[in-house]
Design an enzyme around this catalytic site. Structure first.
Site: not given
Length: 410
Positions: A134, A137-138
């Site tokens: 993701c 997300c990261d």
């Protein structure tokens, strides 16, 4: 005691939220169960530019609007992970892993899908230590670092472009020969126009290397067989998805060999009456936010029709104490129209001792099929929900046939 709802939706991605909008708007008591933040994979997609009417937006913002819309119309959204379901019969039971129990007259399955792993050495051990699925997300963890993206479809290309906002460099590993990708043309044009991105063609990742975090990847050229190593600080994997349908195994729901739910493409109904499927966990050709939303809308409308027909069958055929003469007809079939008119005269002349039920098989083919009728015209006598006799031909003596098959007390 379990809470009873008209409609329970399992999964809060675009399909589930869309179903909640349509379910609540149809005045069905609607519950949506989502194990995480509503929005599913769409909520982790930073850039969305192909949802009609919105231009360029973000996945989190779009999913926020979906949720607010559903709740404004009266849908209830709760957090919970479904552990078991009992879907056979008129009342469905849904149990969460924390012990909550919900009952529903209709269910829409929208569990979505999760990223597929590469399955190479080092991937599992370094997941969360440089291996990610993701970018939204990261990505910020890799500011000013070098990252690798594995994949060649829309998700891989779009996330690679997004990563350039943070990373020093992005290298895309593509299994196809140079110039060939599965991503849409617009995304490819943006990719090739982004200076920070380099594409390595006709190559696969063979191993992810590192001690406590990703340090490099081992690559194998599919044409020459040459093995090389590429230093990097992170690996982002976008090679497809796996449906989250493990909890459905053994429930009677029909799944294909990959685990995707098989559902009617017109109504989204599964092989179990009153159970529908929508979104990425359904077997389908195109998995996009807009198609998931369409699935959810169709499923909710089909669920509403299902419940209305179930109520009609119960009210007009199964519940009455008096015998019921059910006529299965279609306005497009002249003989069945004639039979219906005969039946209306017969019942009217019985002074309230018998009821008439009209089943329009054009509008309610599913109801007719559920009652075992597949052709029109057909006439069936029910008493206290039990079918006593069925007539499918020779309607010239319908009245005598009806009288001859009535219960003795009539």
């Amino acid at each position: 005691m379990a809470e009873r709802w008209d409609l329970v939706i399992i999964g809060g991605g675009p399909a589930g939220l869309s179903a909640a909008v349509y379910g609540a708007r149809a005045r069905m008591s609607t519950l949506l169960i989502e194990k995480g933040r509503p929005g599913g994979q769409a909520a982790t997609t930073e850039e969305v530019e192909n949802y009609p009417g919105l231009g360029r937006t973000t996945g989190p913002e779009l999913m926020k609007q979906f949720r607010e819309h559903a709740e404004a119309l009266g849908a209830t959204i709760v957090r919970g992970e479904v552990g078991a379901v009992e879907l056979q019969g008129p009342v469905k039971t849904i149990r969460t892993k924390k012990g909550e129990v919900y009952e529903a007259r209709a269910v829409i399955l929208c569990p979505g899908a999760e990223p597929r792993m590469l399955g190479v050495k080092g991937e599992g051990r370094l997941r969360g230590k440089g291996v990610s699925y993701c970018a939204t997300c990261d990505a910020d963890f890799f500011t000013d670092l070098d990252v690798v993206v594995v994949g060649n479809g829309d998700a891989a290309v779009e996330e690679a472009i997004y990563l350039t906002r943070f990373a020093s460099s992005v290298t895309l590993i593509c299994i196809h020969p140079e110039g060939i990708m599965d991503a849409n043309k617009a995304a490819q044009e943006r990719l090739f126009a982004t200076p920070k991105i380099k594409v390595i063609w006709q190559t696969m990742v063979e191993e992810i290397l590192g001690e406590d975090h990703v340090e490099k990847v081992a690559l194998r050229h599919l044409g020459t067989g040459e093995r090389t190593e590429l230093p990097c600080d992170g690996v982002f994997v976008f090679v497809g998805t796996t449906p989250r349908t493990e909890f459905l195994r053994g429930t009677g729901i029909e799944l294909d060999r990959k685990g995707y739910i098989i559902a009617d493409p017109d109504t989204m109904e599964t092989n179990i009456p009153g159970v529908f499927a929508a979104g990425d966990a359904r077997r389908k050709w195109l998995r996009q936010i807009v198609t998931a939303a369409a699935d959810g809308a169709i499923a909710a409308c089909a669920a509403e029709k299902f419940l209305a027909e179930e109520e009609q069958v119960d009210r007009e055929i199964l519940s009455p104490e008096e015998p019921v003469l059910a006529v299965f007809w279609s306005p497009a079939d002249s003989l069945s129209v004639h039979v219906l008119q005969q039946a209306e005269r017969i019942v009217a002349g019985m002074g309230g001792q018998m009821r008439l039920a009209r089943i329009d098989c054009y509008k309610s083919a599913r109801t007719a099929a559920r009652l075992g009728v597949f052709d029109v015209p057909a006439v069936r006598i029910f008493h206290k929900g039990i079918p006593l006799a069925t007539l499918t031909e020779d309607f010239n003596h319908l009245e005598e046939w009806v009288v001859g098959h009535l219960p003795a007390r009539i």
